[in-house]
Design a protein around this motif. Sequence first.
Motif, PDB file in Angstrom:
ATOM      1  N   THR A   1       0.846  -1.190   0.000  1.00  0.00           N
ATOM      2  CA  THR A   1       0.000   0.000   0.000  1.00  0.00           C
ATOM      3  C   THR A   1       0.882   1.241   0.000  1.00  0.00           C
ATOM      4  O   THR A   1       1.994   1.231   0.539  1.00  0.00           O
ATOM      5  CB  THR A   1      -0.930   0.041   1.225  1.00  0.00           C
ATOM      6  N   THR A   2       0.376   2.294  -0.642  1.00  0.00           N
ATOM      7  CA  THR A   2       1.053   3.586  -0.657  1.00  0.00           C
ATOM      8  C   THR A   2       0.034   4.645  -0.258  1.00  0.00           C
ATOM      9  O   THR A   2      -1.117   4.332   0.066  1.00  0.00           O
ATOM     10  CB  THR A   2       1.618   3.887  -2.055  1.00  0.00           C
ATOM     11  N   ILE A   3       0.438   5.901  -0.280  1.00  0.00           N
ATOM     12  CA  ILE A   3      -0.485   6.976   0.072  1.00  0.00           C
ATOM     13  C   ILE A   3      -1.621   7.020  -0.941  1.00  0.00           C
ATOM     14  O   ILE A   3      -1.402   7.052  -2.151  1.00  0.00           O
ATOM     15  CB  ILE A   3       0.246   8.326   0.116  1.00  0.00           C
ATOM     16  N   GLY A   4      -2.844   6.979  -0.445  1.00  0.00           N
ATOM     17  CA  GLY A   4      -4.016   6.989  -1.310  1.00  0.00           C
ATOM     18  C   GLY A   4      -5.272   6.885  -0.477  1.00  0.00           C
ATOM     19  O   GLY A   4      -5.241   6.996   0.755  1.00  0.00           O
ATOM     20  N   ALA A   5      -6.387   6.649  -1.144  1.00  0.00           N
ATOM     21  CA  ALA A   5      -7.681   6.622  -0.463  1.00  0.00           C
ATOM     22  C   ALA A   5      -7.733   5.542   0.614  1.00  0.00           C
ATOM     23  O   ALA A   5      -8.294   5.747   1.693  1.00  0.00           O
ATOM     24  CB  ALA A   5      -8.794   6.413  -1.485  1.00  0.00           C
ATOM     25  N   VAL A   6      -7.151   4.381   0.342  1.00  0.00           N
ATOM     26  CA  VAL A   6      -7.213   3.287   1.313  1.00  0.00           C
ATOM     27  C   VAL A   6      -6.402   3.615   2.565  1.00  0.00           C
ATOM     28  O   VAL A   6      -6.881   3.455   3.692  1.00  0.00           O
ATOM     29  CB  VAL A   6      -6.728   1.969   0.675  1.00  0.00           C
ATOM     30  N   SER A   7      -5.175   4.081   2.406  1.00  0.00           N
ATOM     31  CA  SER A   7      -4.338   4.366   3.575  1.00  0.00           C
ATOM     32  C   SER A   7      -4.911   5.499   4.422  1.00  0.00           C
ATOM     33  O   SER A   7      -4.742   5.517   5.646  1.00  0.00           O
ATOM     34  CB  SER A   7      -2.910   4.709   3.140  1.00  0.00           C
ATOM     35  N   LYS A   8      -5.628   6.430   3.792  1.00  0.00           N
ATOM     36  CA  LYS A   8      -6.194   7.560   4.532  1.00  0.00           C
ATOM     37  C   LYS A   8      -7.502   7.202   5.233  1.00  0.00           C
ATOM     38  O   LYS A   8      -7.765   7.665   6.342  1.00  0.00           O
ATOM     39  CB  LYS A   8      -6.427   8.737   3.578  1.00  0.00           C
ATOM     40  N   GLN A   9      -8.319   6.377   4.587  1.00  0.00           N
ATOM     41  CA  GLN A   9      -9.652   6.099   5.128  1.00  0.00           C
ATOM     42  C   GLN A   9      -9.747   4.751   5.841  1.00  0.00           C
ATOM     43  O   GLN A   9     -10.644   4.548   6.662  1.00  0.00           O
ATOM     44  CB  GLN A   9     -10.680   6.142   3.992  1.00  0.00           C
ATOM     45  N   ALA A  10      -8.864   3.843   5.520  1.00  0.00           N
ATOM     46  CA  ALA A  10      -8.894   2.504   6.138  1.00  0.00           C
ATOM     47  C   ALA A  10      -7.459   2.049   6.381  1.00  0.00           C
ATOM     48  O   ALA A  10      -6.981   1.102   5.758  1.00  0.00           O
ATOM     49  CB  ALA A  10      -9.635   1.523   5.241  1.00  0.00           C
ATOM     50  N   PRO A  11      -6.751   2.709   7.304  1.00  0.00           N
ATOM     51  CA  PRO A  11      -5.318   2.429   7.480  1.00  0.00           C
ATOM     52  C   PRO A  11      -5.007   1.029   7.985  1.00  0.00           C
ATOM     53  O   PRO A  11      -3.855   0.600   7.917  1.00  0.00           O
ATOM     54  CB  PRO A  11      -4.884   3.500   8.491  1.00  0.00           C
ATOM     55  N   HIS A  12      -6.023   0.308   8.508  1.00  0.00           N
ATOM     56  CA  HIS A  12      -5.746  -1.055   8.973  1.00  0.00           C
ATOM     57  C   HIS A  12      -5.680  -2.054   7.821  1.00  0.00           C
ATOM     58  O   HIS A  12      -5.279  -3.196   8.025  1.00  0.00           O
ATOM     59  CB  HIS A  12      -6.788  -1.504   9.999  1.00  0.00           C
ATOM     60  N   VAL A  13      -6.067  -1.652   6.602  1.00  0.00           N
ATOM     61  CA  VAL A  13      -5.852  -2.505   5.431  1.00  0.00           C
ATOM     62  C   VAL A  13      -4.359  -2.493   5.133  1.00  0.00           C
ATOM     63  O   VAL A  13      -3.747  -1.433   5.022  1.00  0.00           O
ATOM     64  CB  VAL A  13      -6.641  -1.986   4.215  1.00  0.00           C
ATOM     65  N   CYS A  14      -3.759  -3.656   5.004  1.00  0.00           N
ATOM     66  CA  CYS A  14      -2.308  -3.671   4.897  1.00  0.00           C
ATOM     67  C   CYS A  14      -1.811  -4.737   3.926  1.00  0.00           C
ATOM     68  O   CYS A  14      -2.577  -5.574   3.435  1.00  0.00           O
ATOM     69  CB  CYS A  14      -1.673  -3.866   6.274  1.00  0.00           C
ATOM     70  N   GLU A  15      -0.537  -4.661   3.667  1.00  0.00           N
ATOM     71  CA  GLU A  15       0.156  -5.644   2.826  1.00  0.00           C
ATOM     72  C   GLU A  15      -0.131  -7.058   3.321  1.00  0.00           C
ATOM     73  O   GLU A  15      -0.071  -7.332   4.516  1.00  0.00           O
ATOM     74  CB  GLU A  15       1.654  -5.359   2.882  1.00  0.00           C
ATOM     75  N   GLY A  16      -0.473  -7.938   2.388  1.00  0.00           N
ATOM     76  CA  GLY A  16      -0.750  -9.320   2.740  1.00  0.00           C
ATOM     77  C   GLY A  16      -2.221  -9.642   2.891  1.00  0.00           C
ATOM     78  O   GLY A  16      -2.596 -10.817   2.914  1.00  0.00           O
ATOM     79  N   ASP A  17      -3.074  -8.613   3.008  1.00  0.00           N
ATOM     80  CA  ASP A  17      -4.518  -8.851   3.048  1.00  0.00           C
ATOM     81  C   ASP A  17      -5.014  -9.211   1.651  1.00  0.00           C
ATOM     82  O   ASP A  17      -4.316  -9.013   0.651  1.00  0.00           O
ATOM     83  CB  ASP A  17      -5.254  -7.611   3.555  1.00  0.00           C
ATOM     84  N   ARG A  18      -6.241  -9.717   1.594  1.00  0.00           N
ATOM     85  CA  ARG A  18      -6.840 -10.099   0.317  1.00  0.00           C
ATOM     86  C   ARG A  18      -8.236  -9.508   0.195  1.00  0.00           C
ATOM     87  O   ARG A  18      -8.995  -9.491   1.167  1.00  0.00           O
ATOM     88  CB  ARG A  18      -6.918 -11.628   0.190  1.00  0.00           C
ATOM     89  N   ILE A  19      -8.558  -9.038  -0.990  1.00  0.00           N
ATOM     90  CA  ILE A  19      -9.902  -8.547  -1.291  1.00  0.00           C
ATOM     91  C   ILE A  19     -10.690  -9.708  -1.880  1.00  0.00           C
ATOM     92  O   ILE A  19     -10.292 -10.296  -2.889  1.00  0.00           O
ATOM     93  CB  ILE A  19      -9.852  -7.376  -2.285  1.00  0.00           C
TER      94      ILE A  19
END
Length: 201
Positions: free
Chosen positions: A141-159
């Motif tokens: 993850t990098t700076i973007g909508a996900v890191s700003k609004q859902a910072p607990h989403v991280c590398e290694g997770d799956r959608i």
Amino acid sequence: MARELQELGPMVSAQATLTQTFTATLMRSYLGEAYGWTLDAFSSNALYVNSVNPDPTTAVNRWNIEAPEDMDIRAGDYILAIFGEEGSTESLAAGLEKGITVEIMFQRPSMYHVTVCRMGESLGMKLKHFPGASSVFIESTTIGAVSKQAPHVCEGDRIVAVNGVVSDAAALLTALQASDELRLRCTRKPLNDDFDDEDDM
């Protein structure tokens, strides 16, 4: 064909799955016989079950037919150890080929929901997937909508679902680009540290 998320039943909380591990002994007819699943090695210390072949004659489904309640092998499970030995994905994959009868430790994934609005910016995720898989792997993850609004989403997770639709990885990637507001269902390999579902905040 895509299926509505509601068909999958109630959400399993992250806390409930932290200790949901089990051991299965799979028996093949001969060395080299396919187990009846597809795996990926995107995680560093666990193999991920992408899919389970419905053929009832495979080693996986022979186990599933006779398995105790809630100890059936499912798509989305993680393989943690072979004969009690943890290790890298390479060593786990090698362990699966060491014999006709193999003892495998599995773990159910933790699941959570997030809602993200693009608001004119990128999601800020580098994604990859296994062909035919039913999930998309978040490589970084990098700076973007996900890191700003859902910072607990991280590398290694799956959608595993986007806006209520569960499908293959290609369809999930298309859905990620089709709307400014995204309701994501994500999974991860459970850790010792807990995290909260956004719906509970």
